[in-house]
Design a protein around this motif. Sequence first.
Motif, PDB file in Angstrom:
ATOM      1  N   UNK A 172       0.829  -1.198   0.000  1.00 23.45           N
ATOM      2  CA  UNK A 172       0.000   0.000   0.000  1.00 23.45           C
ATOM      3  C   UNK A 172       0.869   1.256   0.000  1.00 23.45           C
ATOM      4  N   UNK A 173       1.985   1.186   0.719  1.00 21.93           N
ATOM      5  CA  UNK A 173       2.886   2.337   0.777  1.00 21.93           C
ATOM      6  C   UNK A 173       3.691   2.497  -0.508  1.00 21.93           C
ATOM      7  N   UNK A 174       4.117   1.373  -1.104  1.00 17.32           N
ATOM      8  CA  UNK A 174       4.976   1.457  -2.290  1.00 17.32           C
ATOM      9  C   UNK A 174       4.184   1.634  -3.584  1.00 17.32           C
ATOM     10  N   UNK A 175       3.032   0.986  -3.693  1.00 18.57           N
ATOM     11  CA  UNK A 175       2.231   1.050  -4.917  1.00 18.57           C
ATOM     12  C   UNK A 175       1.212   2.184  -4.856  1.00 18.57           C
ATOM     13  N   UNK A 176       0.669   2.399  -3.664  1.00 21.13           N
ATOM     14  CA  UNK A 176      -0.368   3.408  -3.518  1.00 21.13           C
ATOM     15  C   UNK A 176      -1.738   2.849  -3.859  1.00 21.13           C
ATOM     16  N   UNK A 177      -2.751   3.648  -3.646  1.00 24.17           N
ATOM     17  CA  UNK A 177      -4.127   3.247  -3.938  1.00 24.17           C
ATOM     18  C   UNK A 177      -4.433   3.556  -5.394  1.00 24.17           C
ATOM     19  N   UNK A 178      -4.891   2.553  -6.126  1.00 22.49           N
ATOM     20  CA  UNK A 178      -5.242   2.748  -7.531  1.00 22.49           C
ATOM     21  C   UNK A 178      -6.671   3.267  -7.624  1.00 22.49           C
ATOM     22  N   UNK A 179      -6.884   4.430  -8.231  1.00 16.79           N
ATOM     23  CA  UNK A 179      -8.240   4.986  -8.306  1.00 16.79           C
ATOM     24  C   UNK A 179      -9.118   4.234  -9.291  1.00 16.79           C
ATOM     25  N   UNK A 180     -10.409   4.250  -9.045  1.00 17.37           N
ATOM     26  CA  UNK A 180     -11.385   3.708  -9.986  1.00 17.37           C
ATOM     27  C   UNK A 180     -11.759   4.825 -10.951  1.00 17.37           C
ATOM     28  N   UNK A 181     -11.673   4.589 -12.274  1.00 13.74           N
ATOM     29  CA  UNK A 181     -12.036   5.643 -13.226  1.00 13.74           C
ATOM     30  C   UNK A 181     -13.428   6.196 -12.939  1.00 13.74           C
ATOM     31  N   UNK A 182     -13.531   7.503 -12.915  1.00 14.43           N
ATOM     32  CA  UNK A 182     -14.821   8.132 -12.665  1.00 14.43           C
ATOM     33  C   UNK A 182     -15.069   8.467 -11.212  1.00 14.43           C
ATOM     34  N   UNK A 183     -14.173   8.006 -10.329  1.00 17.25           N
ATOM     35  CA  UNK A 183     -14.322   8.282  -8.903  1.00 17.25           C
ATOM     36  C   UNK A 183     -13.019   8.848  -8.350  1.00 17.25           C
TER      37      UNK A 183
END
Length: 269
Positions: A172-183
């Motif tokens: 979570x720290x290295x990759x980060x949170x991947x956003x959902x398109x449109x949100x």
Amino acid sequence: MPRVKAAASGSSTKATPYMVPAVDRSVRILRLLQRRQQATVTEVAQALTIGSSACYAILKTLQHHNIVAFDERAKTYRLGLSLLELGGAVSRDFAFVEKARTHLVEFARKTRLTTFVVARVSHEHLMVVDKEEPGGDVRISIAVGTRFRITEGMSGRCFMAFLSAEESESLLKSVGVSPVPGLPPPTQKAYREQLNTARAVGHATITDSPVSAANGVAAPIFDSEGRILFVITAMGLSSALTAKAIEDTGASLRAAADAITKVLRSQRG
């Protein structure tokens, strides 16, 4: 044009024109692992009459590219999931397809939902390795070989939820949170709460996806050591998989995932 004739057994050391020794050894190692399923460096070196140092270097290079995988506990190597990326035909030879696909097909046909399996193919990525789609002109569709970040989407959230807490937090720290398109992307705090919820109920869910107006459920499949190996995901248009049906579908998908886990564990044993 010159041709290289392959040896039938895969173990011949006879040189042919244009053969590169290191590549030849690599192919022979892969064929050995195909036959034996797993082996130590010493076993590989002795079986193929390759020097231990050269054998170790080749295996580590193949491991770097995820062509082979290393079991820290058993100190053995086996074929890696990145082989699936070299061609769709490889997926039909993969252990999941051979030993547990019946449960995938049965669930998909019973629910009429697009059902697919994802596996980890690198430190930070997952990939679709098998699927079963219902008939009809309007349905959710995904291609085998589709690759995405481990924190991305419902399948990624499910995989992250059932990793060890230490590894999940590190990713979570290295990759980060991947956003959902449109949100807007969720905060890491909100994402951690989603992981906790998935762990508590045994599966991850999504409702009213802004991308496809779809609902879905994802459940973990474990190996004999209790480590997450695959995620099985079922998705359908909101008209086919209503929000009210999510809970029951989640329970059914977990049952299918548990059945697959049992099959894989029995095969390992």
